[in-house]
Design a protein around this motif. Structure first.
Motif, PDB file in Angstrom:
ATOM      1  N   LYS A  96      29.453  92.099 -64.629  1.00 46.54           N
ATOM      2  CA  LYS A  96      29.667  92.684 -65.959  1.00 46.54           C
ATOM      3  C   LYS A  96      29.175  91.765 -67.075  1.00 46.54           C
ATOM      4  N   GLY A 154      32.157  89.126 -63.110  1.00 44.13           N
ATOM      5  CA  GLY A 154      32.580  90.514 -63.228  1.00 44.13           C
ATOM      6  C   GLY A 154      34.047  90.679 -62.904  1.00 44.13           C
ATOM      7  N   ARG A 155      34.367  91.680 -62.070  1.00 45.49           N
ATOM      8  CA  ARG A 155      35.752  91.980 -61.740  1.00 45.49           C
ATOM      9  C   ARG A 155      36.241  91.064 -60.613  1.00 45.49           C
ATOM     10  N   SER A 156      36.234  89.785 -60.879  1.00 42.37           N
ATOM     11  CA  SER A 156      36.654  88.782 -59.911  1.00 42.37           C
ATOM     12  C   SER A 156      36.800  87.463 -60.657  1.00 42.37           C
ATOM     13  N   ASN A 157      37.468  86.510 -60.009  1.00 44.53           N
ATOM     14  CA  ASN A 157      37.534  85.180 -60.606  1.00 44.53           C
ATOM     15  C   ASN A 157      36.419  84.278 -60.099  1.00 44.53           C
ATOM     16  N   ARG A 197      41.231  87.128 -63.569  1.00 45.56           N
ATOM     17  CA  ARG A 197      41.010  88.246 -62.646  1.00 45.56           C
ATOM     18  C   ARG A 197      39.712  88.992 -62.963  1.00 45.56           C
ATOM     19  N   THR A 198      39.328  88.988 -64.238  1.00 42.43           N
ATOM     20  CA  THR A 198      38.105  89.668 -64.662  1.00 42.43           C
ATOM     21  C   THR A 198      37.412  88.810 -65.712  1.00 42.43           C
ATOM     22  N   ARG A 206      35.044  88.748 -68.809  1.00 39.57           N
ATOM     23  CA  ARG A 206      34.582  89.670 -69.847  1.00 39.57           C
ATOM     24  C   ARG A 206      33.334  89.180 -70.559  1.00 39.57           C
ATOM     25  N   SER A 247      38.058  85.525 -70.124  1.00 41.76           N
ATOM     26  CA  SER A 247      38.664  86.371 -69.096  1.00 41.76           C
ATOM     27  C   SER A 247      39.523  87.450 -69.726  1.00 41.76           C
ATOM     28  N   GLN A 248      40.173  88.246 -68.857  1.00 43.01           N
ATOM     29  CA  GLN A 248      40.948  89.389 -69.326  1.00 43.01           C
ATOM     30  C   GLN A 248      42.203  88.985 -70.089  1.00 43.01           C
TER      31      GLN A 248
END
Length: 750
Positions: free
Chosen positions: A113, A128-131, A154-155, A157, A178-179
């Motif tokens: 992402k 992306g949708r991971s650390n 966790r994500t 951005r 991050s998120q």
């Protein structure tokens, strides 16, 4: 969906760029400022910022979405990242696919992402949708490292590399938003968590890093904008104890993914805390033992220290002040109508050229009088159109060094410079020079067009850049050698030309010529030209612009320039007066024409109104006549209907009377018939009675006669003569007795 381009100086809308059906998610601008890429979920489009026209469009299947498409720094490579984690590199000119990064086939998918590229364009970070973060080496096209962020992440951005003035573009610090709204800055090689900004209470929405890497601007979740000083965040006094973020392992892309990932230990990291004011304060930690603040401040890569850095910054920081003193004077009067003589399609390029030329004219008065100055400056303005200060200083440096002695014969071309080039050509190719002389072509025709345009008319952009890489790397006399080399390399087609207009066309248009061979020939001329005719003997060595203030430029006949300036100013004032008077006359004429047009319109309207009134009167009379005719027709129809009604009534009455008459006649006829019948029956009865009576009388008479006959018969006739009796008495019997028999039969019948 459309994009808008706004002029930063006037805040005016320059252009709308339409093409996207969905929302634009990202915009990437080429380092030259000429092109831009806009990305939406379904397509990516390449735009020309000079013309604001779309050049190319990237369409994909609906099943595969586009995450981001952007230019790599300092290159013509476009990187496209898709939702299936595939990454392709394209050549921006031809859109030829250069390579594809292999998708890791082991380990969990990251679902890219966020992306970030170092300033040298050699390293790519993706998250992306991971650390997990993937660090790619774009030179080897391999996955270089996998960095595992703390478990709180966790994500990912947003990713941003933190540039450094002396890292050569290979940024070492990566910011990871991050998120949770916290942006953590890590060292991509040591994998240590350096510092972070933001918190759960004050989460960050998006971040921007200044080009020099000194400041970080964060838009907070509550709508505020926080500006952080990177120097304050990265000083050793403010650094927490090192925290290992991940174990980084190098290897091929097909290496086991588990070998790249290790559990992390996240330690407390000092971050800016809130204060009562608008500024963000940073708590200070004690420095580790054995380290002084002065040593840490002066320890910089590439053998530089803070003192040298400050000197460089001071030297660089003075340039904008000098340039702004020239630009603050505004556009020079000599270039207000530049667009009329040079109708450049790009408004941005035209304004940039006007600003640079105006600054040059304010720097030295002669540059407001030199007609070919736009031709000299144009290729540099086009090359540095996004940095006007750099463009001005490059053009000024070129004029000071490579345009030596150009203005000594102003307003004529530099005959001394042209004679230098002609002498070099005569030494190396007498036959070609003799051919040019025989055709009546002088150096003002075969050398000056190349010099006054700096080869921009006869070379492409890439060829021009290649040539001037060599010109700027050599003595200023190399420019004249390049002109002679160009003529010698084009020897064959020039020998075929005989008309003057052919030579004029040749030196003002591009020709099929190898720039590499031309540069090689120029170096050969530099080394083989005798010293007595070598331009190096007449031209000075390279001299940079002076610090503090720009040098005084007075290498031109000032009295001519001043005279021309005065004359031009006088002419300009006369033109302004003429234009003012002409404007007044034009205004008066326009007012007269306006009044005349208004009168004509008024009379025309009156005529039209009169015609319309007459027309309507005619229509009204026609309508009245038509109504009268219709009324007459209606009255005639009523009369006709009345007559028909009366005729119908009369016919009905007559038919009724005739019917009554016929009925009465039939009744009378029946009565007459009855009377006649009755009358006839009475007469018949009377006649019948009379006939009966007559018959009775006759019967009685006949009875008497029969008896008499029988008596006679019996008396006269004997038994022996019956036949005689019959024959003699038959006539008598028929005469006297047949009527009686007939009458008797008739009576019986009746």
């Amino acid at each position: 969906m459309f994009l808008t381009s706004v002029e930063t100086d006037t805040k005016q809308l320059v252009s709308w760029m339409r093409g996207h059906e969905g929302a634009v998610s990202s915009i990437s601008v080429h380092s030259s400022g000429r092109y831009a890429i806009t990305t939406s979920s379904d397509t990516a489009q390449l735009w020309d910022l000079d013309t604001f026209q779309r050049k190319r469009k990237l369409n994909i299947r609906q099943s595969v979405g586009i995450q981001r498409v952007f230019f790599l720094p300092l290159s013509n490579t476009i990187l496209s990242c898709f939702s299936d984690d595939s990454i392709f590199a394209w050549e921006s000119d031809t859109l030829f696919c250069k390579y594809q990064l292999p998708v890791p086939d082991c380990g969990p998918r990251i679902f890219y992402k966020a992306f970030a590229v170092t300033r040298d364009g050699k390293s790519l970070a993706a998250g992306g949708r991971s650390n997990l973060l993937h660090l790619w080496c774009l030179d080897t096209k391999q996955l270089l490292r996998v960095i595992q962020m703390p478990t709180q992440v966790r994500t990912v951005r947003q990713l941003e590399f933190l540039p450094d003035s002396f890292d050569g573009g290979a940024s070492q610090t990566l910011g990871v938003l991050s998120q949770d709204g916290v942006m953590r800055f890590i060292h991509i090689h040591t994998c240590k968590l350096l510092f972070h900004v933001g918190s759960h209470d004050e989460s960050i929405t998006t971040v921007a890093v200044s080009p020099n890497g000194r400041h970080i601007v964060a838009i907070m979740d509550n709508g505020s904008v926080n500006i952080y000083s990177v120097q304050s965040l990265t000083q050793e006094l403010n650094k927490p104890p090192p925290s290992q973020v991940a174990v980084v392992s190098g290897g091929e892309a097909d290496q086991d993914f588990s070998n790249l990932k290790v559990k992390v230990r996240s330690e407390a990291v000092q971050r800016p805390t809130k204060s009562s004011g608008r500024r963000t304060q940073v708590k200070t930690l004690r420095p580790p033992a054995g380290t002084t603040a002065e040593d840490k401040e002066n320890e910089l890569p590439a053998g530089l220290n803070k003192k040298r850095l400050v000197a460089l910054l001071k030297a660089f920081g003075e340039y904008p002040a000098k340039y702004s003193s020239l630009t603050d004077k505004g556009l020079h009067s000599a270039f207000l109508t530049l667009h009329e003589k040079y109708p450049i399609k790009s408004h941005k390029l035209l304004r940039g050229l006007q600003r640079v030329l105006s600054a040059l004219a304010h720097w030295a008065a002669i540059f407001g009088e030199v007609e070919y100055l736009p031709l000299v400056a144009f290729p540099f303005v086009k090359l540095f159109q996004n940095n006007p200060m750099l463009c001005f200083e490059v053009v000024a440096t070129v004029i000071v060094n490579w345009c030596q002695h150009w203005f000594e014969y102003f307003p004529n071309p530099p005959l001394n410079i042209l004679n230098m080039a002609e002498n070099v050509l005569a030494h190396h190719d007498k036959e070609l020079l003799q051919h040019l002389v025989d055709c009546g072509v002088t150096s003002q025709l075969f050398v000056w067009p190349l010099l006054e345009t700096f080869f921009s008319e006869v070379l492409t952009r890439d060829e021009w850049l290649k040539l001037f890489d060599n010109i700027f790397s050599n003595h200023p006399s190399f420019l004249l050698m390049a002109c002679v080399a160009y003529i010698i390399c084009c020897r064959e087609p020039l020998l075929l030309c005989s008309q003057k207009q052919d030579f004029e066309y040749f030196f003002h248009h591009r020709n099929n010529m190898d720039v590499g061979a031309m540069v090689k020939e120029a170096y050969q001329l530099m080394s083989s030209t005798p010293a007595d005719i070598h331009p190096r003997a007449m031209l000075s060595d390279f001299t940079p612009l002076t610090k503090g203030q720009y040098p005084v430029f007075n290498h031109y006949p000032e009295f001519i320039v001043e005279y021309q300036s005065r004359e031009k100013e006088k002419i300009r004032l006369q033109e302004m007066e003429y234009l003012r008077e002409r404007q007044e006359v034009s205004a008066m004429r326009a007012d007269f024409l306006r009044r005349q047009a208004e009168e004509e319109v008024f009379y025309a309207q009156q005529e039209l109104l009169q015609k319309a009134e007459e027309q309507r009167r005619n229509i009204l009379s026609q309508e009245e006549e038509r109504l009268t005719q219709q009324r007459a027709k209606l009255a005639a129809m009523k009369r006709e209907l009345k007559v028909k009604e009366l005729e119908l009534l009369d016919t009905t009455r007559r038919r009724f009377l005739k019917h009554q008459q016929d009925l009465r006649a039939s009744q009378l006829q029946r009565l007459d018939q009855e009377i006649s019948r009755k009358v006839n029956m009475t007469l018949y009865d009377q006649e019948t009675a009379a006939a009966v009576q007559d018959l009775e009388v006759r019967q009685m008479e006949m009875e008497v006669q029969r008896k008499q006959l029988e008596q006679v018969t019996n008396t006269l006739l004997t038994p022996y003569q019956p036949h005689l009796l019959h024959s003699a008495l038959l006539p008598f019997v028929l005469v006297h007795f047949f009527p009686i028999v007939t009458l008797i039969n008739l009576e019986n019948n009746f």
